[in-house]
Design an enzyme around this catalytic site. Sequence first.
Site, PDB file in Angstrom:
ATOM      1  N   TYR A 116     -19.684 -11.780  24.800  1.00  0.00           N
ATOM      2  CA  TYR A 116     -19.309 -13.158  25.164  1.00  0.00           C
ATOM      3  C   TYR A 116     -20.487 -13.886  25.826  1.00  0.00           C
ATOM      4  O   TYR A 116     -20.452 -14.224  27.012  1.00  0.00           O
ATOM      5  CB  TYR A 116     -18.077 -13.172  26.078  1.00  0.00           C
ATOM      6  CG  TYR A 116     -16.850 -12.566  25.460  1.00  0.00           C
ATOM      7  CD1 TYR A 116     -16.119 -13.259  24.500  1.00  0.00           C
ATOM      8  CD2 TYR A 116     -16.426 -11.294  25.833  1.00  0.00           C
ATOM      9  CE1 TYR A 116     -14.996 -12.698  23.925  1.00  0.00           C
ATOM     10  CE2 TYR A 116     -15.297 -10.727  25.250  1.00  0.00           C
ATOM     11  CZ  TYR A 116     -14.594 -11.432  24.300  1.00  0.00           C
ATOM     12  OH  TYR A 116     -13.497 -10.875  23.740  1.00  0.00           O
ATOM     13  N   TRP A 166     -20.399  -6.684  45.100  1.00  0.00           N
ATOM     14  CA  TRP A 166     -20.303  -8.071  45.566  1.00  0.00           C
ATOM     15  C   TRP A 166     -19.455  -8.184  46.840  1.00  0.00           C
ATOM     16  O   TRP A 166     -19.356  -9.244  47.439  1.00  0.00           O
ATOM     17  CB  TRP A 166     -19.759  -9.002  44.486  1.00  0.00           C
ATOM     18  CG  TRP A 166     -18.491  -8.536  43.839  1.00  0.00           C
ATOM     19  CD1 TRP A 166     -17.223  -8.881  44.181  1.00  0.00           C
ATOM     20  CD2 TRP A 166     -18.398  -7.645  42.721  1.00  0.00           C
ATOM     21  NE1 TRP A 166     -16.335  -8.251  43.350  1.00  0.00           N
ATOM     22  CE2 TRP A 166     -17.024  -7.492  42.438  1.00  0.00           C
ATOM     23  CE3 TRP A 166     -19.325  -6.974  41.927  1.00  0.00           C
ATOM     24  CZ2 TRP A 166     -16.556  -6.683  41.395  1.00  0.00           C
ATOM     25  CZ3 TRP A 166     -18.860  -6.170  40.900  1.00  0.00           C
ATOM     26  CH2 TRP A 166     -17.501  -6.032  40.644  1.00  0.00           C
ATOM     27  N   ARG A 167     -18.873  -7.059  47.246  1.00  0.00           N
ATOM     28  CA  ARG A 167     -18.155  -7.074  48.527  1.00  0.00           C
ATOM     29  C   ARG A 167     -19.051  -6.593  49.675  1.00  0.00           C
ATOM     30  O   ARG A 167     -18.665  -6.678  50.832  1.00  0.00           O
ATOM     31  CB  ARG A 167     -16.909  -6.186  48.445  1.00  0.00           C
ATOM     32  CG  ARG A 167     -15.819  -6.786  47.572  1.00  0.00           C
ATOM     33  CD  ARG A 167     -14.597  -5.892  47.504  1.00  0.00           C
ATOM     34  NE  ARG A 167     -13.589  -6.464  46.636  1.00  0.00           N
ATOM     35  CZ  ARG A 167     -12.587  -5.767  46.101  1.00  0.00           C
ATOM     36  NH1 ARG A 167     -12.485  -4.464  46.347  1.00  0.00           N
ATOM     37  NH2 ARG A 167     -11.702  -6.349  45.333  1.00  0.00           N
ATOM     38  N   GLU A 220     -17.624 -13.150  39.170  1.00  0.00           N
ATOM     39  CA  GLU A 220     -16.490 -13.792  38.493  1.00  0.00           C
ATOM     40  C   GLU A 220     -16.827 -14.164  37.048  1.00  0.00           C
ATOM     41  O   GLU A 220     -15.985 -14.037  36.161  1.00  0.00           O
ATOM     42  CB  GLU A 220     -15.998 -15.014  39.273  1.00  0.00           C
ATOM     43  CG  GLU A 220     -15.309 -14.680  40.595  1.00  0.00           C
ATOM     44  CD  GLU A 220     -14.098 -13.756  40.430  1.00  0.00           C
ATOM     45  OE1 GLU A 220     -13.466 -13.752  39.351  1.00  0.00           O
ATOM     46  OE2 GLU A 220     -13.785 -13.011  41.386  1.00  0.00           O
ATOM     47  N   ASP A 244      -3.808 -13.608  37.757  1.00  0.00           N
ATOM     48  CA  ASP A 244      -4.263 -12.843  36.593  1.00  0.00           C
ATOM     49  C   ASP A 244      -3.151 -11.869  36.188  1.00  0.00           C
ATOM     50  O   ASP A 244      -2.041 -11.899  36.759  1.00  0.00           O
ATOM     51  CB  ASP A 244      -5.581 -12.110  36.881  1.00  0.00           C
ATOM     52  CG  ASP A 244      -5.419 -10.973  37.889  1.00  0.00           C
ATOM     53  OD1 ASP A 244      -4.324 -10.839  38.485  1.00  0.00           O
ATOM     54  OD2 ASP A 244      -6.376 -10.198  38.052  1.00  0.00           O
ATOM     55  N   CYS A 253       9.987  -4.421  47.230  1.00  0.00           N
ATOM     56  CA  CYS A 253       9.934  -4.321  45.770  1.00  0.00           C
ATOM     57  C   CYS A 253      11.270  -3.914  45.148  1.00  0.00           C
ATOM     58  O   CYS A 253      11.743  -2.787  45.339  1.00  0.00           O
ATOM     59  CB  CYS A 253       8.843  -3.338  45.373  1.00  0.00           C
ATOM     60  SG  CYS A 253       8.677  -3.218  43.583  1.00  0.00           S
ATOM     61  N   CYS A 300      -0.395  -0.796  41.757  1.00  0.00           N
ATOM     62  CA  CYS A 300       0.712  -1.194  40.878  1.00  0.00           C
ATOM     63  C   CYS A 300       0.169  -1.329  39.457  1.00  0.00           C
ATOM     64  O   CYS A 300       0.180  -2.402  38.860  1.00  0.00           O
ATOM     65  CB  CYS A 300       1.311  -2.513  41.361  1.00  0.00           C
ATOM     66  SG  CYS A 300       2.847  -2.918  40.519  1.00  0.00           S
ATOM     67  N   TYR A 353      -8.553 -19.852  36.462  1.00  0.00           N
ATOM     68  CA  TYR A 353      -8.609 -18.591  37.212  1.00  0.00           C
ATOM     69  C   TYR A 353      -9.948 -18.458  37.957  1.00  0.00           C
ATOM     70  O   TYR A 353      -9.981 -18.196  39.169  1.00  0.00           O
ATOM     71  CB  TYR A 353      -8.389 -17.377  36.288  1.00  0.00           C
ATOM     72  CG  TYR A 353      -8.710 -16.117  37.027  1.00  0.00           C
ATOM     73  CD1 TYR A 353      -7.762 -15.540  37.875  1.00  0.00           C
ATOM     74  CD2 TYR A 353      -9.986 -15.553  36.976  1.00  0.00           C
ATOM     75  CE1 TYR A 353      -8.074 -14.418  38.629  1.00  0.00           C
ATOM     76  CE2 TYR A 353     -10.308 -14.447  37.733  1.00  0.00           C
ATOM     77  CZ  TYR A 353      -9.347 -13.879  38.550  1.00  0.00           C
ATOM     78  OH  TYR A 353      -9.668 -12.792  39.317  1.00  0.00           O
TER      79      TYR A 353
HETATM   80  S1  SF4 Z   1       6.375  -0.579  44.938  1.00  0.00           S
HETATM   81 FE1  SF4 Z   1       6.620  -2.206  43.437  1.00  0.00          FE
HETATM   82  S2  SF4 Z   1       4.798  -3.463  43.665  1.00  0.00           S
HETATM   83 FE2  SF4 Z   1       4.404  -1.510  44.675  1.00  0.00          FE
HETATM   84  S3  SF4 Z   1       3.431  -0.205  43.127  1.00  0.00           S
HETATM   85 FE3  SF4 Z   1       5.613   0.197  43.016  1.00  0.00          FE
HETATM   86  S4  SF4 Z   1       6.360  -1.208  41.443  1.00  0.00           S
HETATM   87 FE4  SF4 Z   1       4.356  -1.964  42.081  1.00  0.00          FE
END
Ligand code: SF4
Length: 337
Positions: free
Chosen positions: A80, A22-23, A35, A132, A203, A187, A114
């Site tokens: 669903y 979809w991109r 979605e 999310d 961070c 992350c 959302y």
């Molecule tokens: S730096 Fe922070 S935001 Fe980035 S992956 Fe590591 S914990 Fe997650």
Amino acid sequence: MQNPATLNLIAWFKQHARRLPWRQNPSVYKTVVSEFMLQQTQIKTMLPYFERWMQEFPSFQALAQAPLTSVLAVWSGLGYYTRAKHLHAFAQTFIHRPVTTYAELLTCPGIGPYTAAAIASIAFNEPVMTIDGNVIRVLARLLNHSEVFTSQATARTWVQPYLQRYFDQTHPGVFNEALMECGATVCTKTHPVCSQCPLRVDCQAFQLHTQSTCPQFLKAKELQKQKHRLWHLNANALLLAPSTIATRTSVTLLELPELSPDQRTQLPELQPIFTGKRRIGNTTYTETLYSLPPSVALPTKLIHQWKAQWLPIKALNQYPLSGPHKRWIQAILTSLS
Ligand code: SF4
């Protein structure tokens, strides 16, 4: 002025975004379908369904004109099923009256905050934030949030004002996708790859080495339940009944009839043939399937009590079976053939 972390994030996304269908040549229709499919389903599970969907129903027009039975058949296996009904209804509305704002989208069945925010920002560039689990995790780590969230709802409320600091009002769709992509691919819950993270300089969890304990959620109590089911095959038709397990879907799914303790006492000849496990929310169900010897007749009053019906096994694909029962039935039929 734009937050430097936001600029980093968007530059990273432009370079590293996954090549999802979809991109490629994006359209409002592809965004809407993706979605809907991504509600309660992971990308890797829904990808083949998305490809097939686009072949069968390449536009809002094609989807709106298709009979609901064909729509449900193409959706079959994704679970669903209410989502398929809502998506079909959405297409029928959209071809007459395009729904393009967050507020309008929220009035459509099957579209919650959302999904409305994702469609409005990605397809129509409206400056609304999508929140999310990925977004919550990234923000909680950026701020080293150490308190335990009691629910996803409290986490969503907590995250909103902090997200404003980073939000890109000019390119809301790209920003939303970039932040969710960062949470999904960099992350991640268990293995954040901080060395490749575009938000690293901002961070606090990275600086304090607290990534593995942040964020924390109150754990729901784990429950175990047992269910007993009847497997009854008669002249190539299988006895199926409306599901007795409450789920979030409003489509009534069909399952093998559930045997109460009384009914099991009435049928002492029952023999266990299969055991399967399924998980709904925080409950694990262990379900044992029993068959009756061919010489034992099944009392008609039980069939009425279950509101059960005989369905030809060759046509089972046309009926909305629950995912686990569909798999178990297939496994048993394969073992019998
Ligand atoms: S730096 Fe922070 S935001 Fe980035 S992956 Fe590591 S914990 Fe997650």
